[in-house]
Design a protein around this motif. Structure first.
Motif, short mmCIF file in Angstrom:
data_model
loop_
_atom_site.label_atom_id
_atom_site.label_comp_id
_atom_site.label_asym_id
_atom_site.label_seq_id
_atom_site.Cartn_x
_atom_site.Cartn_y
_atom_site.Cartn_z
N GLY A 1 0.72 -1.17 0.02
CA GLY A 1 -0.03 -0.19 0.12
C GLY A 1 0.91 1.66 0.06
O GLY A 1 2.10 1.34 0.41
N GLY B 1 -3.69 6.10 6.64
CA GLY B 1 -2.02 6.82 6.37
C GLY B 1 -1.12 6.12 7.13
O GLY B 1 -0.11 6.89 7.79
N GLY C 1 -6.36 2.62 2.35
CA GLY C 1 -7.37 3.67 2.95
C GLY C 1 -8.19 2.55 2.85
O GLY C 1 -8.94 1.18 2.60
N VAL C 2 -9.59 3.44 4.04
CA VAL C 2 -10.95 2.58 3.61
C VAL C 2 -11.55 2.86 2.77
O VAL C 2 -11.78 4.15 1.64
CB VAL C 2 -11.60 3.00 4.86
N LYS D 1 2.20 4.69 -1.53
CA LYS D 1 2.96 5.21 -2.90
C LYS D 1 3.87 4.81 -2.54
O LYS D 1 4.47 4.26 -1.57
CB LYS D 1 2.69 6.83 -3.21
#
Ligand code: UDP
Length: 231
Positions: free
Chosen positions: A104, A179, A154-155, A106
């Motif tokens: 997950g 995050g 993220g959710v 970037k």
């Protein structure tokens, strides 16, 4: 405490963490949710997401919204933020030699975090950014047999990815961490301590990223629905 049909762990954080350690040490496949108001509201409104939460092994109270709702329901539960649980897992993983996979965020964030953690002594067996189509690197992760897979997309993407793919694994602790990679890799800051203690971390995050203003309304809607909830 049950909320929208989902059982939230009421144990103190020390006990939750001991349970987590036991599960990783005994290679028990485990799905951990770190539940906040946004996650619980999504569970109320989206059946597929609620199913994922109901089938998780541990739903840990991550946010102040959950703790305040519990008080309304005459229950005392403490908060165990996902970023702190992830950090505790990493520290324990260094001591115990657990194998981690980071999925997950970037590319520049996750690659920096992987390098930083390797330097600290963590066994990072692989990593992949979170911007992919379809199943992503699931085959690669299965082959590597990690003890812990942290998923920062993220959710609801992270929980849905875990729910869809966890059955492919014989072991491993899987946890959605939002995050957290951005914070641990030093790309974003956590709120100042006084704000965390006052339960205002959500406000700090909105101030840092005004696009998140919708979170405030979600929080209000969550309180309203949670107080009326009789599950
Ligand atoms: N992210 C990702 N893939 C996506 C969308 C987001 O990997 O398709 C990452 C993003 O880079 C960030 C994290 O997921 O590192 C989400 O962070 P956020 O603070 O938005 O999490 P949430 O508020 O949903 O917990």
């Amino acid at each position: 405490m049950k909320l929208f049909g989902v059982e939230i762990d009421e144990r103190p954080r020390e006990e939750i963490f001991k349970d987590v350690i036991r599960r990783v040490d005994s290679s028990r496949r485990t799905f951990v949710i770190t539940a906040n108001a946004v996650i619980m509201l999504k569970a109320k409104e989206d059946m597929r997401y609620r199913k994922a939460l109901m089938e998780a092994d541990l739903v840990v109270p991550d946010g102040t919204g959950i703790v305040v709702t519990a008080r309304f329901k005459r229950k005392r539960i403490g908060k165990y933020p996902g970023v702190e649980l992830a950090k505790d897992l990493i520290d324990e993983g260094i001591k115990r030699g657990w194998k981690f996979y980071l999925l997950g965020a970037k590319e520049e964030v996750v690659s920096k975090l992987a390098e930083d953690l390797k330097r600290e002594g963590l066994n990072v067996c692989g990593y992949h950014h979170g911007y992919f189509e379809g199943k992503g690197p699931v085959e690669e992760i299965v082959i590597k047999e990690p003890d812990v897979v942290l998923v920062a997309m993220g959710v609801p993407k992270q929980e849905l990815w875990i729910h869809e793919n966890i059955h492919r694994f014989d072991k491993g602790l899987f946890m959605g961490v939002g995050g957290t990679f951005d914070v641990l890799a030093g790309f974003k800051k956590r709120a100042p301590r006084w704000m965390i203690r006052a339960g205002l971390e959500w406000l700090y995050r909105i101030s840092q990223d005004p696009k998140r203003w919708k979170v405030f309304f979600k929080l209000m809607k969550f309180f309203f629905c949670a107080i009326l909830d009789r599950s």
